[in-house]
Design an enzyme around this catalytic site. Structure first.
Site, PDB file in Angstrom:
ATOM      1  N   ASN A  63      -9.174  11.256  49.375  1.00 13.55           N
ATOM      2  CA  ASN A  63      -9.517  10.908  47.981  1.00 13.55           C
ATOM      3  C   ASN A  63     -10.940  11.311  47.621  1.00 13.55           C
ATOM      4  O   ASN A  63     -11.181  11.894  46.568  1.00 13.55           O
ATOM      5  CB  ASN A  63      -9.327   9.406  47.746  1.00 13.55           C
ATOM      6  CG  ASN A  63      -7.881   8.982  47.903  1.00 13.55           C
ATOM      7  OD1 ASN A  63      -7.003   9.830  48.065  1.00 13.55           O
ATOM      8  ND2 ASN A  63      -7.623   7.688  47.865  1.00 13.55           N
ATOM      9  N   ASN A 116      -4.018  48.789  17.353  1.00 13.35           N
ATOM     10  CA  ASN A 116      -3.994  47.342  17.118  1.00 13.35           C
ATOM     11  C   ASN A 116      -5.129  46.590  17.819  1.00 13.35           C
ATOM     12  O   ASN A 116      -5.536  46.967  18.912  1.00 13.35           O
ATOM     13  CB  ASN A 116      -2.654  46.766  17.595  1.00 13.35           C
ATOM     14  CG  ASN A 116      -1.485  47.343  16.822  1.00 13.35           C
ATOM     15  OD1 ASN A 116      -1.618  47.645  15.635  1.00 13.35           O
ATOM     16  ND2 ASN A 116      -0.359  47.519  17.489  1.00 13.35           N
ATOM     17  N   THR A 146     -16.570  32.579   1.026  1.00 15.37           N
ATOM     18  CA  THR A 146     -16.106  31.193   1.132  1.00 15.37           C
ATOM     19  C   THR A 146     -14.657  31.235   0.641  1.00 15.37           C
ATOM     20  O   THR A 146     -14.349  32.033  -0.260  1.00 15.37           O
ATOM     21  CB  THR A 146     -16.925  30.214   0.253  1.00 15.37           C
ATOM     22  OG1 THR A 146     -16.765  30.587  -1.120  1.00 15.37           O
ATOM     23  CG2 THR A 146     -18.400  30.223   0.609  1.00 15.37           C
ATOM     24  N   HIS A 147     -13.802  30.469   1.240  1.00 15.88           N
ATOM     25  CA  HIS A 147     -12.351  30.517   0.930  1.00 15.88           C
ATOM     26  C   HIS A 147     -11.784  31.924   1.139  1.00 15.88           C
ATOM     27  O   HIS A 147     -10.827  32.307   0.468  1.00 15.88           O
ATOM     28  CB  HIS A 147     -12.063  30.058  -0.505  1.00 15.88           C
ATOM     29  CG  HIS A 147     -12.783  28.810  -0.897  1.00 15.88           C
ATOM     30  ND1 HIS A 147     -12.252  27.560  -0.730  1.00 15.88           N
ATOM     31  CD2 HIS A 147     -14.016  28.630  -1.430  1.00 15.88           C
ATOM     32  CE1 HIS A 147     -13.120  26.641  -1.159  1.00 15.88           C
ATOM     33  NE2 HIS A 147     -14.203  27.271  -1.578  1.00 15.88           N
ATOM     34  N   GLN A 186      -3.569  14.639  40.951  1.00 15.94           N
ATOM     35  CA  GLN A 186      -3.368  15.974  41.504  1.00 15.94           C
ATOM     36  C   GLN A 186      -3.051  16.970  40.381  1.00 15.94           C
ATOM     37  O   GLN A 186      -3.256  18.171  40.532  1.00 15.94           O
ATOM     38  CB  GLN A 186      -2.213  15.919  42.520  1.00 15.94           C
ATOM     39  CG  GLN A 186      -1.869  17.228  43.164  1.00 15.94           C
ATOM     40  CD  GLN A 186      -0.979  17.037  44.373  1.00 15.94           C
ATOM     41  OE1 GLN A 186      -1.401  16.527  45.401  1.00 15.94           O
ATOM     42  NE2 GLN A 186       0.279  17.424  44.264  1.00 15.94           N
ATOM     43  N   TYR A 195      -7.560   5.748  43.066  1.00 15.10           N
ATOM     44  CA  TYR A 195      -6.849   7.019  43.123  1.00 15.10           C
ATOM     45  C   TYR A 195      -5.363   6.833  42.863  1.00 15.10           C
ATOM     46  O   TYR A 195      -4.740   5.876  43.318  1.00 15.10           O
ATOM     47  CB  TYR A 195      -7.053   7.698  44.497  1.00 15.10           C
ATOM     48  CG  TYR A 195      -6.289   9.005  44.595  1.00 15.10           C
ATOM     49  CD1 TYR A 195      -6.812  10.172  44.065  1.00 15.10           C
ATOM     50  CD2 TYR A 195      -5.017   9.045  45.166  1.00 15.10           C
ATOM     51  CE1 TYR A 195      -6.098  11.368  44.104  1.00 15.10           C
ATOM     52  CE2 TYR A 195      -4.292  10.231  45.220  1.00 15.10           C
ATOM     53  CZ  TYR A 195      -4.842  11.388  44.685  1.00 15.10           C
ATOM     54  OH  TYR A 195      -4.124  12.553  44.727  1.00 15.10           O
ATOM     55  N   SER A 207       1.271  51.299  19.258  1.00 18.81           N
ATOM     56  CA  SER A 207       2.615  50.770  19.032  1.00 18.81           C
ATOM     57  C   SER A 207       3.609  51.735  19.660  1.00 18.81           C
ATOM     58  O   SER A 207       3.400  52.946  19.672  1.00 18.81           O
ATOM     59  CB  SER A 207       2.865  50.656  17.530  1.00 18.81           C
ATOM     60  OG  SER A 207       4.244  50.687  17.264  1.00 18.81           O
TER      61      SER A 207
HETATM   62  N1  ARG Z   1      -3.711  16.747  46.808  1.00 20.31           N
HETATM   63  C1  ARG Z   1      -4.331  15.513  46.449  1.00 20.31           C
HETATM   64  C2  ARG Z   1      -4.942  15.647  45.042  1.00 20.31           C
HETATM   65  O1  ARG Z   1      -5.065  16.714  44.614  1.00 20.31           O
HETATM   66  C3  ARG Z   1      -5.407  15.196  47.427  1.00 20.31           C
HETATM   67  C4  ARG Z   1      -5.680  13.735  47.568  1.00 20.31           C
HETATM   68  C5  ARG Z   1      -4.570  13.084  48.282  1.00 20.31           C
HETATM   69  N2  ARG Z   1      -4.800  11.702  48.472  1.00 20.31           N
HETATM   70  C6  ARG Z   1      -3.796  10.847  48.719  1.00 20.31           C
HETATM   71  N3  ARG Z   1      -4.100   9.627  48.834  1.00 20.31           N
HETATM   72  N4  ARG Z   1      -2.568  11.250  48.780  1.00 20.31           N
HETATM   73  O2  ARG Z   1      -5.255  14.694  44.407  1.00 20.31           O
END
Ligand code: ARG
Length: 460
Positions: free
Chosen positions: A110, A285, A155-156, A322, A317, A277
């Site tokens: 983490n 283009n 403008t516009h 992820q 976490y 094209s």
């Molecule tokens: N692949 C995980 C992520 O990107 C890494 C951390 C994983 N931690 C866990 N407690 N599973 O967040």
């Protein structure tokens, strides 16, 4: 399947579950940062007496050899591993044996992933900033050469008053300069090290978090270990800054597409930056400008995606996090590509200055100045506005312009007009007289250009 955590399980993970859960296909992007973080971690562990000097040396040598082999193409980052952290650790243990098993002492994935992402993002902030600086250099060069290149301002999307190319580019200079300031600001706020937060509650090892932070170039350690592993604000801020850069690039692209159109022909995009094209032989283009405008959507998408991912997460976490990576990596790459391509396109773009000046001369862009002329002769502005309005109507009817009318015709509408009206509403006068700070008059513009030049030289 190759994972770090089999101990408390009695069954193999289902293959679909394993694949769904794995992140190596994308977190291999920060392989180098992962190793960099590990080297700092073990350096600190040894200094604190948690690892021996020999163990530290052996781990660092092992990690460096993995990097060498991957960089040389001798070792492939194998996607059978769950994530990049597992890949590195497994390879290390293969190479150096038991000492390798001590790498993860006092660390969780983490805080490890929080560190890796931060290190990688920090680098992206710097690279994006450098590309913005190159764009500003190109803009400033065009500004310096075009303080007297007249064009209509809108403008516009209707012709409004005359301005210069330097002034128009100057507006974008300000936007991209602010974008750089935003990045600097984000960098300052994010530059704290989450390593040592462990899973979320710190560790019982006597880690020296100040030291690891210092080794990795951070301004210090983060101050709450729960927040350290749960915070993705810095990434949201960066994605927001990237979205703003894209918004600016997209507006600019839109203008270039308009200027490059058959009707305007203010600019000609270089052949190297245009496409043809398959059916219409005459076509050239502005695809690059269109693609930059189009890619803005996916960068906005990345920001919305991460904001939404984070909105309901309890501390600390959660695996949801992820999901920060793929969208963020895509946005980072997209913006860098767009900046490179866009800068190249405008560096090579040609301006059709006569067409721009001619366009500034019709469409009554001098109507405000004609009203100001009457004001200078003592007519209250609201009355002057009315008189010039009638004059414009008269010209539209006769398909002509104010400056093409004879003095007799002008006098028919108001006998205040004299011979000096022609000079007062000439394109040159209209621009040159606008001398307040930030206005297009060349004198005012040159002062701003001087400030910008100094900014780029000193990089303040
Ligand atoms: N692949 C995980 C992520 O990107 C890494 C951390 C994983 N931690 C866990 N407690 N599973 O967040």
């Amino acid at each position: 399947m190759a994972q770090l955590w089999g101990g408390r399980f009695t069954k193999e993970t289902d293959q679909l579950v394993y694949d769904f859960n794995a992140s190596i296909t994308f977190d291999k992007t920060f392989f180098h940062q992962d190793v960099e973080g590990s080297i700092a971690h073990v350096t600190m562990l040894a200094r604190q007496g948690i690892l021996t000097e020999d163990e530290k040396e052996s781990i660092i040598a092992g990690l460096n050899s993995i990097v060498e082999d991957v960089d040389a193409g001798k070792l492939e980052i194998d996607t059978k591993y769950e994530d990049i952290h597992s890949f590195v650790e497994a390879n290390l243990i293969d190479r150096i044996g038991d000492a390798g098993k001590k790498l993860h002492t006092g660390r969780s994935r983490n805080d490890q992933v929080a560190l890796d992402m931060r290190l990688y993002t920090r680098l992206q902030v710097q690279e994006t900033d450098e590309l913005l600086k190159e764009l500003l250099e190109v803009l400033l060069a065009v500004m310096e050469a075009n303080t007297e290149t007249y064009m209509p301002g809108f403008t516009h999307l209707q012709k409004a008053q005359p301005t210069t190319l330097a002034h128009h580019y100057g507006a974008y200079f300000e936007m991209f300069k602010r974008d750089r300031q935003r990045l600097k600001d984000i960098y300052k706020r994010m530059n704290y090290c989450p390593l040592g937060a462990g899973a979320f509650a710190g560790t019982t090892y006597p880690l020296d978090r100040d030291y690891t932070a210092q080794l990795l170039g951070f301004d210090g350690p983060t101050l709450n270990s729960m927040d350290s592993v749960a915070d993705r604000d810095y990434l949201i801020e960066f994605l927001s800054a990237l979205a703003t850069i894209m918004m600016h690039l997209s507006r600019f692209s839109e203008e270039i597409i308009i200027w490059n159109s058959n009707e305007y022909q203010f600019v000609e995009i270089d052949d190297a930056y245009s496409t043809g094209s398959s059916i219409m032989p005459q076509k050239k283009n502005p695809d690059i400008a269109e693609l930059v405008r189009g890619k803005t959507g996916r960068v906005y998408g990345a920001l919305m995606s991460l904001l939404t991912t984070m909105k309901g997460l309890p501390l600390a976490y959660n695996k949801d996090m992820q999901e920060d990576k793929e969208v963020a990596f895509d946005a980072m790459d997209t913006v860098k590509d767009c900046l490179v391509l866009f800068t190249g396109m405008i560096r090579t773009m040609r301006f059709r200055k006569e067409r721009m000046a001619k366009s500034a001369m019709n469409g009554f862009t001098n109507a405000t100045d004609a009203a100001d002329y009457l004001v200078n002769k003592g007519v209250p502005f609201r009355d002057a506005h009315g008189i010039i309005g009638r004059l414009v109507l008269y010209c539209i009817d006769k398909a002509t312009s104010i400056d093409a009318l004879s003095l007799a015709e002008l006098k028919e509408i108001s006998d205040i007009f004299e011979e000096d009206i022609y000079d007062a509403i000439s394109l040159k006068t209209c621009v040159e007289k606008r001398l307040t700070v930030g206005a297009p008059g060349p004198e005012a513009m040159n002062e701003v250009i001087r400030i910008h030049r100094e900014y780029l030289t000193k990089d303040i």
